[in-house]
Design an enzyme around this catalytic site. Sequence first.
Site, mmCIF file in Angstrom:
data_model
loop_
_atom_site.group_PDB
_atom_site.id
_atom_site.type_symbol
_atom_site.label_atom_id
_atom_site.label_comp_id
_atom_site.label_asym_id
_atom_site.label_seq_id
_atom_site.Cartn_x
_atom_site.Cartn_y
_atom_site.Cartn_z
ATOM 1 N N ASP A 1 0.817 -1.222 0.000
ATOM 2 C CA ASP A 1 0.000 0.000 0.000
ATOM 3 C C ASP A 1 0.850 1.272 0.000
ATOM 4 O OD1 ASP A 1 1.052 -0.051 2.530
ATOM 5 O OD2 ASP A 1 -0.877 -0.103 3.589
ATOM 6 N N ASP B 1 19.159 -5.971 0.001
ATOM 7 C CA ASP B 1 18.587 -4.641 -0.223
ATOM 8 C C ASP B 1 18.635 -3.807 1.052
ATOM 9 O OD1 ASP B 1 16.648 -6.796 0.348
ATOM 10 O OD2 ASP B 1 15.226 -5.164 0.631
ATOM 11 N N ASP C 1 17.374 0.445 7.966
ATOM 12 C CA ASP C 1 16.114 -0.308 8.129
ATOM 13 C C ASP C 1 15.982 -0.981 9.494
ATOM 14 O OD1 ASP C 1 14.976 0.462 5.835
ATOM 15 O OD2 ASP C 1 14.743 -1.530 4.961
#
Length: 504
Positions: free
Chosen positions: A125, A252, A262
């Site tokens: 989303d 990644d 992250d």
Amino acid sequence: MANPAPFRFDNSFARDLPGFYVPWNPVTAPQPRLLFLNHPLAEELGFDVGALDERERAELFAGNRLPEGAQPIAQAYAGHQFGGFSPQLGDGRALLLGEVVDRLGRRRDLAFKGSGRTPFSRGGDGKAAVGPMLREVVVGEAMHALGVPTTRALAVAATGEPVHRERTLPGAVLTRVAASHLRVGSFEYFAARGETGRVRQLADYAIARHDPQLAGADERYLGLLKAVAERQARLVAQWMNLGFIHGVMNTDNMTISGETIDYGPCAFVEAYDPEAVFSSIDHHGRYAFANQPRIARWNLARLAETLLPLFDADQQRAVERATEVIDGFPAMFEQAWRRGQAAKLGMDPAGVVTDADGALADDWLALLQSQRVDFTLGWRRLADAAAGDEAALLSLFARPEELQPWLARWRERLARDDPGGGGSAVQAQAARAQAMRTVSPFLIPRNHRVEEVLAAASEAGDLAPLESLLDALRHPFAEGPRQRAWADPAAPELTAAYRTFCGT
Ligand code: AMP
Ligand code: MG
């Protein structure tokens, strides 16, 4: 209304690398509200906080009004996730706004996370929730204060929009600052498509940005691989010496800059266990605490593969050169890790770290493990022991007598470092303990306390606990009342049941 111009952008990625991204705009947030603004970081970036009123700041950091000079783009990247290759990931819920040269002359990316769908969103989303974005704030700022290279949060704005996960959560946009967002996966994206020219372009860009001394050098691409390996060796060694588990070391999520990126399912180990895994999706313990150096090497091998055609026209020769670097990684890591341990053990930082010193560190960790001692407090109380006070250290152990032989060995080893003559023994001890306290923090962001402040912020809209924790974490080597309020380990049952969630 004119767009605010609080930053001076200079967007080299957008300018130099067309074809590596898609220009894209953030979605508009219905009801932006600023939850967090990092004043010290804003200052570093030369961002004039006072030039904008509250509403303007909320609009800016929710993505509703782009600052002048920003050129939002979604970057392309691929990645090995839990070992399997995904040829197309990319910024599915992030946008690079551009780069700002900070007050110290460092070029830094400014990026949104949670700013809506992009061409890379796949089924997602494009949104992010308040809790996970505030986790980036807390853990990132803690890592920064601990001296670990890291991306940092400049701001978090609530969007006023719900995001649908297992539960419905309040949405947010994070503004992230990074040395760059180049990842191992950025190289994999173009290598997997056989676009060697673009891999070269990206490598040249990475060199200009992170290793400018290599520009124009004969073996610059091999030099780049080595430089990335060295940065990752140092980074993972720092993690290991702080008990940090990244939790999702996919390619990644591994940077070329050597910054931690992250903070999804990350956690800090408490009762020491090298096998510790907290991530709910890491079923096989791929990213377990002690596995991190091996994974870093594995990821670097994936980077090396993308660069092979640049190393040598002769493929076999190229593979040999790459293999030399990758095979050298364990030693690079070991050196950084052992050096860090030696400092935590109170040894002379300029001294040689011997195999016997390594064994001393290993045996210490084995004691922490066998008696389930809190990793952070164990190291911290060792500094007190160096100053002559063993009681607090011994009290952490269920069977303190088992520590005694090790303590005797340790003292013997330290005695060899002691400078002869000059200053009293007590002064030397105090100085050593002080030095140990600059590398073994008293406070880390404890998992249960992080969850607690995130829940208060996300569910009750109460940001005061987060501010208080952050305030303490900004000085993790201090041991004052502010730190003490957040320093206790969780009850063992709580840690055993602790799970972190990714992709939230
Ligand atoms: P991460 O787990 O955050 O490192 O993300 C891995 C990949 O999934 C990246 O390509 C992200 O852009 C993408 N991704 C994660 N969450 C979402 C989301 N809610 N919507 C779209 N893409 C996402
Ligand atoms: Mg990621």
